[in-house]
Design an enzyme around this catalytic site. Structure first.
Site, PDB file in Angstrom:
ATOM      1  N   TYR A   1      75.326  74.175  95.189  1.00 24.04           N
ATOM      2  CA  TYR A   1      75.559  74.678  96.541  1.00 24.04           C
ATOM      3  C   TYR A   1      75.760  73.614  97.610  1.00 24.04           C
ATOM      4  CZ  TYR A   1      74.682  79.383  94.978  1.00 24.04           C
ATOM      5  OH  TYR A   1      74.786  80.588  94.335  1.00 24.04           O
TER       6      TYR A   1
ATOM      7  N   ASP B   1      71.126  74.595 110.879  1.00 17.68           N
ATOM      8  CA  ASP B   1      71.256  73.180 110.537  1.00 17.68           C
ATOM      9  C   ASP B   1      69.922  72.441 110.590  1.00 17.68           C
ATOM     10  OD1 ASP B   1      73.944  73.661 110.216  1.00 17.68           O
ATOM     11  OD2 ASP B   1      74.576  72.549 111.997  1.00 17.68           O
TER      12      ASP B   1
ATOM     13  N   HIS C   1      71.205  77.376 103.412  1.00 13.70           N
ATOM     14  CA  HIS C   1      72.067  76.964 104.523  1.00 13.70           C
ATOM     15  C   HIS C   1      73.414  77.682 104.451  1.00 13.70           C
ATOM     16  CE1 HIS C   1      74.721  74.039 106.726  1.00 13.70           C
ATOM     17  NE2 HIS C   1      73.753  74.236 107.613  1.00 13.70           N
ATOM     18  N   ASP C   2      73.990  77.772 103.251  1.00 12.30           N
ATOM     19  CA  ASP C   2      75.250  78.515 103.084  1.00 12.30           C
ATOM     20  C   ASP C   2      75.078  79.971 103.512  1.00 12.30           C
ATOM     21  OD1 ASP C   2      76.348  76.209 102.032  1.00 12.30           O
ATOM     22  OD2 ASP C   2      76.604  76.998 100.000  1.00 12.30           O
TER      23      ASP C   2
ATOM     24  N   GLY D   1      77.649  71.048  99.457  1.00 17.68           N
ATOM     25  CA  GLY D   1      79.062  70.699  99.549  1.00 17.68           C
ATOM     26  C   GLY D   1      79.864  71.959  99.798  1.00 17.68           C
TER      27      GLY D   1
END
Length: 146
Positions: free
Chosen positions: A55, A120, A75-76, A57
């Site tokens: 995950y 973030d 985060h994705d 990148g």
């Protein structure tokens, strides 16, 4: 007009057209890299996270390989939630500061900017806590991320 002036003018126009075709780096991704550096106190370069696990990148699929990869998956998913709210997470600039115990969002009144900054900052702190396993960098995602 002299032929030399025309050549200079042509060269300037061509160079400007070439520069216009280079896509700019999304501002948020630059800020996210600063938050990562803040959270880990510069102990690991940001590029180490760009091709890690399933995950970290671009994109992501399958089962995360470890705790750090789960941070990236979370985060994705957070960016996915931001998009559902009509936000553009990779383009949302925000205000933050780097304190002794990590990055913090500050003075953000716009909902999208606040949401993305929180995504973030939480991810950067998660990256700093999670162990980094060199064996999970640049893995074969076709076989390991099913």
């Amino acid at each position: 007009m002299y032929p030399a002036h025309l050549l200079v003018l042509l060269a300037v126009c061509v160079s400007l057209l070439g520069a216009a075709s280079i896509p700019p780096q999304p501002l948020n991704l630059v800020q996210f890299s600063y938050l990562i550096q803040c959270a880990n106190h510069g102990s690991r370069a940001t590029w180490h996270y760009t091709d890690y696990g399933c995950y970290c990148g671009s994109g992501g699929s399958g089962t995360p390989v470890d705790e750090l990869d789960r941070c990236c998956q979370t985060h994705d998913n957070c960016y996915g939630e931001a998009e559902k709210k009509g936000c553009y997470p990779k383009m949302s600039a925000y205000d933050y500061y780097c304190g002794g115990d990590g990055p913090y969002c500050r003075n953000i009144r716009k909902e999208c900017q606040r949401f993305v900054c929180d995504c973030d900052a939480i991810a950067a702190k998660c990256f700093a806590r999670a162990p980094y396993n060199d064996a999970n960098w640049d893995i074969d995602t076709e076989t390991r991320c099913q």
